[in-house]
Design a protein around this motif. Structure first.
Motif, PDB file in Angstrom:
ATOM      1  N   GLU A   1       0.849  -1.195   0.000  1.00  0.00           N
ATOM      2  CA  GLU A   1       0.000   0.000   0.000  1.00  0.00           C
ATOM      3  C   GLU A   1       0.879   1.237   0.000  1.00  0.00           C
TER       4      GLU A   1
ATOM      5  N   TYR B   1      -2.078   3.519  -4.441  1.00  0.00           N
ATOM      6  CA  TYR B   1      -2.731   2.245  -4.755  1.00  0.00           C
ATOM      7  C   TYR B   1      -2.483   1.190  -3.679  1.00  0.00           C
TER       8      TYR B   1
ATOM      9  N   LYS C   1     -13.763  -3.574  -0.419  1.00  0.00           N
ATOM     10  CA  LYS C   1     -14.303  -2.443   0.338  1.00  0.00           C
ATOM     11  C   LYS C   1     -15.023  -2.916   1.593  1.00  0.00           C
TER      12      LYS C   1
ATOM     13  N   LYS D   1      -9.643   1.542   6.708  1.00  0.00           N
ATOM     14  CA  LYS D   1      -8.924   2.194   5.617  1.00  0.00           C
ATOM     15  C   LYS D   1      -9.889   3.018   4.777  1.00  0.00           C
TER      16      LYS D   1
ATOM     17  N   VAL E   1     -11.285   3.476   1.633  1.00  0.00           N
ATOM     18  CA  VAL E   1     -11.381   2.691   0.400  1.00  0.00           C
ATOM     19  C   VAL E   1     -12.573   3.101  -0.476  1.00  0.00           C
TER      20      VAL E   1
ATOM     21  N   CYS F   1     -11.811   3.841  -4.126  1.00  0.00           N
ATOM     22  CA  CYS F   1     -10.955   2.865  -4.812  1.00  0.00           C
ATOM     23  C   CYS F   1     -11.593   2.335  -6.097  1.00  0.00           C
TER      24      CYS F   1
ATOM     25  N   LYS G   1      -6.322   4.078  -5.486  1.00  0.00           N
ATOM     26  CA  LYS G   1      -6.990   4.703  -4.346  1.00  0.00           C
ATOM     27  C   LYS G   1      -7.863   5.887  -4.743  1.00  0.00           C
ATOM     28  N   THR G   2      -7.570   6.508  -5.878  1.00  0.00           N
ATOM     29  CA  THR G   2      -8.301   7.707  -6.285  1.00  0.00           C
ATOM     30  C   THR G   2      -8.701   7.615  -7.745  1.00  0.00           C
TER      31      THR G   2
END
Length: 253
Positions: free
Chosen positions: A12, A16, A52, A59, A61, A64, A82-83
């Motif tokens: 992580e 990502y 998720k 986290k 998520v 994601c 992640k985005t």
């Protein structure tokens, strides 16, 4: 066993996650009309939804997105952005290559049928080179780089990423189907525990964001009792042997 062990996070960073996908899990929602008929005993909940659900409590998520897919019977490294921006940048590279977006390279390890049980490869669809060879089909629209570790073990890197590309190429061009891949001609039928798993594993993911390059090796730790993946290739911890790791870490660009 912790629920998070079902989809373990291998790495992580700010951009990502790398998760180690188990067999029998879909990377994207299937066509429900055909899936229920062909896989009545398999849960169709896709990887991202499961991820998720497992990690939402500790986290961030929610935003994601999955960037690439693995067949439900293929195990190993899957990148989850992640985005939205990270997802777009990785997708841009996969679509356009070169210096576009965030670089993403994927190498796979496959255990295939012995060559003595197959015909000679179709030579006009194999390109031979110094660092690696290439499997080429569909008038050059599907390309897979590869190198044999030995006659049963092949490391492959996608250039294009069409559906079932690696499975098709090793079966139809090399005439060596992946072990337990009955869809593409493997005669080996392993016990029911391996019903949704073939000997193909996403074993190395390389990314480059700006000047930062990351290389991730992902162990093969699912149903790892020595039947599907012989001990000469994978140890009890799921680690590949030194010869395989050497090829995985080679730069084929």
């Amino acid at each position: 066993m912790s629920l998070k062990k079902q989809i373990p996070i291998a790495f992580e960073n700010a951009h990502y996650f790398i998760v180690n996908k188990p067999p029998g899990i879909l990377s994207q929602p299937p066509d429900s009309r055909t899936w229920r008929r062909t896989h009545p005993d398999l849960d169709s909940t896709p990887l991202l939804v499961r991820f998720k659900t497992l990690y939402s409590s500790d986290k961030d998520v929610e935003a994601c997105r999955t960037v690439h897919r693995l067949d439900h019977c293929v195990t190993g490294g899957t990148l989850i952005a992640k985005t939205k921006n990270a997802s777009m940048m990785f997708s841009r590279f996969l679509q356009k290559g070169g210096n576009k977006g965030y670089k993403l390279r994927r190498k796979y390890v496959a255990i295939v049928e012995h060559s003595s049980h197959s015909k000679e490869p179709v030579s006009n669809e194999v390109g031979y080179g110094l660092k690696y060879n290439s499997l080429i089909s569909h008038e050059g629209k599907q390309i897979t780089k590869f190198k044999k570790v030995d006659d049963r073990c092949i490391v492959l890197q996608l250039v294009t990423g069409k559906k079932h590309q690696i499975r098709y190429h090793v079966s139809q061009i090399l005439n060596q189907p992946i072990v337990n891949d009955q869809k593409y001609g493997s005669p080996i039928k392993l016990p029911r525990a391996f019903h949704n798993q073939i000997a193909l594993h996403s074993a190395c993911i390389t990314t480059k964001i700006g000047l930062q390059t990351e290389v991730h090796l992902i162990p093969m730790e699912f149903n790892n009792n020595g039947e599907l993946w012989p001990r000469k290739y994978v140890d009890e911890e799921g680690e590949f042997n030194s010869s395989i790791k050497k090829v995985l870490l080679e730069n084929w660009d």
